[in-house]
Design a protein around this motif. Structure first.
Motif, mmCIF file in Angstrom:
data_model
loop_
_atom_site.group_PDB
_atom_site.id
_atom_site.type_symbol
_atom_site.label_atom_id
_atom_site.label_comp_id
_atom_site.label_asym_id
_atom_site.label_seq_id
_atom_site.Cartn_x
_atom_site.Cartn_y
_atom_site.Cartn_z
ATOM 1 N N HIS A 92 0.666 -1.152 0.021
ATOM 2 C CA HIS A 92 -0.363 -0.422 0.050
ATOM 3 C C HIS A 92 0.729 1.340 0.457
ATOM 4 O O HIS A 92 0.727 1.961 -0.435
ATOM 5 N N VAL A 93 1.907 1.063 0.625
ATOM 6 C CA VAL A 93 3.502 1.963 1.004
ATOM 7 C C VAL A 93 3.261 2.390 -0.947
ATOM 8 O O VAL A 93 3.839 3.420 -1.022
ATOM 9 N N ARG A 94 4.021 1.160 -1.133
ATOM 10 C CA ARG A 94 4.403 1.219 -2.382
ATOM 11 C C ARG A 94 3.819 2.075 -3.859
ATOM 12 O O ARG A 94 4.304 2.821 -4.644
ATOM 13 N N VAL A 95 2.302 1.435 -3.615
ATOM 14 C CA VAL A 95 1.253 2.342 -4.298
ATOM 15 C C VAL A 95 1.383 4.292 -4.303
ATOM 16 O O VAL A 95 1.093 4.762 -5.447
ATOM 17 N N ALA A 96 1.101 4.340 -3.409
ATOM 18 C CA ALA A 96 0.962 6.000 -2.949
ATOM 19 C C ALA A 96 2.755 6.465 -3.417
ATOM 20 O O ALA A 96 2.552 7.426 -4.207
ATOM 21 N N SER A 130 3.983 12.217 -1.142
ATOM 22 C CA SER A 130 5.119 13.374 -0.622
ATOM 23 C C SER A 130 5.174 12.159 0.908
ATOM 24 O O SER A 130 3.683 11.449 0.822
ATOM 25 N N PRO A 131 6.147 11.824 2.049
ATOM 26 C CA PRO A 131 6.026 11.367 2.796
ATOM 27 C C PRO A 131 5.047 12.066 3.572
ATOM 28 O O PRO A 131 4.239 10.978 4.371
ATOM 29 N N TRP A 132 4.747 12.825 4.269
ATOM 30 C CA TRP A 132 3.322 13.071 4.365
ATOM 31 C C TRP A 132 2.020 13.112 4.269
ATOM 32 O O TRP A 132 1.253 12.227 4.812
ATOM 33 N N GLN A 133 1.461 12.612 3.060
ATOM 34 C CA GLN A 133 0.769 11.907 2.614
ATOM 35 C C GLN A 133 0.519 10.785 2.417
ATOM 36 O O GLN A 133 -0.846 10.196 2.981
ATOM 37 N N ILE A 134 1.839 10.125 2.325
ATOM 38 C CA ILE A 134 1.737 8.506 3.201
ATOM 39 C C ILE A 134 1.153 8.025 4.234
ATOM 40 O O ILE A 134 0.904 7.380 4.535
ATOM 41 N N ALA A 135 2.032 9.219 5.138
ATOM 42 C CA ALA A 135 1.167 9.147 6.718
ATOM 43 C C ALA A 135 0.275 8.855 6.766
ATOM 44 O O ALA A 135 -0.551 8.259 7.759
ATOM 45 N N TRP A 136 -0.163 10.712 6.546
ATOM 46 C CA TRP A 136 -2.200 10.249 6.210
ATOM 47 C C TRP A 136 -2.765 9.936 5.925
ATOM 48 O O TRP A 136 -4.618 9.471 6.121
ATOM 49 N N SER A 172 -6.360 12.584 -5.967
ATOM 50 C CA SER A 172 -6.237 13.120 -4.274
ATOM 51 C C SER A 172 -4.935 13.488 -4.008
ATOM 52 O O SER A 172 -4.999 14.966 -3.246
ATOM 53 N N LEU A 173 -4.402 12.507 -4.169
ATOM 54 C CA LEU A 173 -2.734 13.621 -3.976
ATOM 55 C C LEU A 173 -2.163 14.597 -4.492
ATOM 56 O O LEU A 173 -1.212 15.425 -4.264
ATOM 57 N N ARG A 174 -3.004 14.660 -5.579
ATOM 58 C CA ARG A 174 -2.760 16.046 -6.493
ATOM 59 C C ARG A 174 -2.902 17.094 -6.868
ATOM 60 O O ARG A 174 -2.982 18.075 -7.114
#
Lengths: 259, 290
Positions: free
Chosen positions: A159-163, A169-175, B137-139
């Motif tokens: 799931h992290v890899r998909v993101a 960004s690291p912040w988006q991955i965390a959130w 949504s990421l962008r």
């Protein structure tokens, strides 16, 4: 959609009915044991009197002051133990070096009943607010640590890899990945933490204290004030159940996808 | 539709990619900057596990012309998935360069490459619609536009009416359809798929292969597809790239002469059997070693 809603509404109604049934059954057994002479009113006051005492307790300033003391201890200990436990848990999990050293130790300490350390807290802190909070934090933090370990483990690397593949960004991955994945386990941790926390603090108050609900409960017991004792037990039980169910409701909303 | 896609690729310079390795580099420079072109040059990868250095990939050169369907096949552990992850920019090779659509892939670039992973890469806490919207949504694409684009891609993969389902309410094949829609939602010129149908049963797998070919023909994307299935490789590909066991090298590049659109009956033609045999001959002894 509508059918699913009806099903879940029916399930909720069923849950409510079984709750009412359980409470009714306990009340009936309580009264029946008095009517049939299994219990005497000296050992078990009638339920109506106990409930009346509970209502009157809620109007007594001395009782409310005790509630205030205990509530303050519980909230401060909780506000320290949960964030600290989660932060420490994540920090330990993120480093394979510290994981290898500290995780086994955390699991070892978790298995020890915390109550046996209470006298040491009195020796170290004295009998005061800080000692109650300290013991509350100590009773709570290990379950939070262990829950944080498993919360992080539950995040799938896929799931992290998909993101990352989609430029997160690291912040988006965390959130957007870590938080929703961990939410159910962390909420469960909050629930368990409150149970451990309440147990620790009430015990510390019952063991040695000048104020608080635990101290009241202990003195009502020693002085054979059964109506107050039972009313106090009912009120604390109700408050604990209410908190637990509120978090569970929130938990269910966060983990509907986990089936 | 599929003949149209063939038409756009037939004349492109690198379609004669079965040429010997030394010559393959010459036309590479011409196509490397075109949208949809993929160029892998001199890519090697080593990693060390507690002091022991292992060579995973050795001098990989690969040029893919826009619009082609290229399948990378090889024994497990040959580094084909690692190579694909490097082509997506998710991991960095120790040596060599990878350029997709004119951009060096030092990090993921979702405008150029859409990625479809193996099973269970969907977010279970999001609906099909929200999963497909996720990259947008990421962008911070506006909500209305996001919703419209995701719905369009879900319709493209045949999932109209399933927008509000959560992954656990979908079958394995449907989940991978959602993954493909998610890979396409930013409209990249290249789609890279890492053993996307490996966890599916054979019947679903064949259906999904047909679906992917249909989507490919409709969208004209360049497709790079990694699999360990010989039949899947032969059935889907314009060109099959065969890799050896560790250290991974390209040991063969095979042009597939089967006409488009592909049909199930082609699997029983002599050419199909020859293709399978040719791949198997080269990787057989390595599989038994592994």
């Amino acid at each position: 959609m509508a059918a699913a809603f009806r099903r879940s509404a029916a399930r909720r109604l069923g849950g409510l009915l079984s709750w009412i049934g359980l409470v009714g059954a306990i009340a009936a057994a309580w009264q029946a044991s008095l009517w049939f002479g299994v219990m005497t009113p000296e050992l078990l006051p009638p339920i109506g009197e106990v409930l009346a005492t509970a209502v009157s307790l809620l109007g007594r300033p001395a009782f409310l002051a005790s509630v205030g003391v205990t509530l303050a201890e519980v909230l401060v200990a909780f506000a320290i133990a949960v964030p600290l436990g989660v932060a420490l848990g994540f920090a330990i999990s993120e480093s394979s070096y510290w994981s290898a050293i500290l995780k086994p130790i955390v699991f070892l300490i978790f298995s020890i009943p915390k109550t046996i350390f209470l006298p040491m807290f009195i020796l170290a802190f004295g009998i005061n607010f800080g000692q109650k909070v300290g013991f509350g934090v100590f009773s709570t933090i290990f379950i939070v640590l262990i829950s944080s370990f498993s919360a992080l483990d539950s995040v799938k690397s896929d799931h992290v890899r998909v993101a990352r593949a989609y430029g997160a960004s690291p912040w988006q991955i965390a959130w957007r990945v870590y938080m929703p994945a961990m939410a159910p386990i962390l909420l469960e941790a909050v629930r368990l933490a409150m149970i451990f926390n309440l147990t620790g603090i009430l015990l510390a108050e019952m063991y040695a204290s000048r104020a608080g609900l635990g101290q009241l409960i202990a003195s009502w017991g020693e002085n054979y004030m059964l109506k107050e004792l039972l009313a106090g037990i009912l009120l604390i039980a109700a408050a604990a159940i209410l908190f637990n169910e509120a978090v569970r409701w929130f938990e269910a909303r966060c983990e509907h996808w986990r089936s | 539709m599929s003949t149209m896609a063939r038409g756009t690729t037939a004349g492109s310079p690198a379609s004669a990619s079965a040429v010997p390795r030394s010559e393959a580099k010459a036309p590479l420079r011409i196509v490397a900057s075109a949208p949809g072109a993929v160029s892998v040059a001199g890519v090697s990868h080593t990693y060390d596990v507690s002091g022991r250095v292992t060579k995973a990939l050795d001098e990989i050169d690969l040029a893919i012309a826009p619009g082609r369907f290229v399948v990378i096949v090889g024994p497990s552990g040959c580094g084909k998935s690692s190579l694909l992850m490097m082509m997506t920019g998710l991991t960095k090779p120790t040596a060599g360069t990878i350029v997709c659509g004119g951009r060096p892939m030092t990090e993921p670039d979702p405008d150029v490459v859409g990625v479809v992973f193996q099973e269970a890469s969907l977010y279970p806490w999001l609906t099909a619609q929200d999963n497909v919207e996720f990259p947008l949504s990421l962008r911070r694409v506006p909500k209305a536009e996001r919703a419209a684009r995701a719905r369009e891609k879900l319709a493209l993969v045949g999932l109209q009416g399933f927008e509000d389902r959560y992954p656990h309410e979908l079958s394995g094949g449907m989940k991978q359809r959602v993954s493909i829609a998610r890979g396409l939602v930013q409209n990249p010129s290249i789609l890279m798929l890492d053993e996307p149908f490996a966890a599916l049963d054979e019947q679903t797998r064949i259906t999904m292969g047909d679906e992917l070919l249909r989507i490919w023909a409709e969208t004209g994307k360049t497709v790079v597809f990694v699999t360990h299935s010989l039949s899947e490789a032969a059935y889907l590909a314009d060109e099959i790239v065969v890799m050896s066991a560790r250290p991974g090298r390209i040991i063969d590049r095979i042009e597939v002469a089967l006409p488009r659109p592909r049909t199930y009956e082609m699997m029983s033609t002599p050419h199909f059997a020859e293709l399978r045999e040719r791949i198997w001959r080269q990787i057989r002894h390595q599989v038994s070693e592994g």
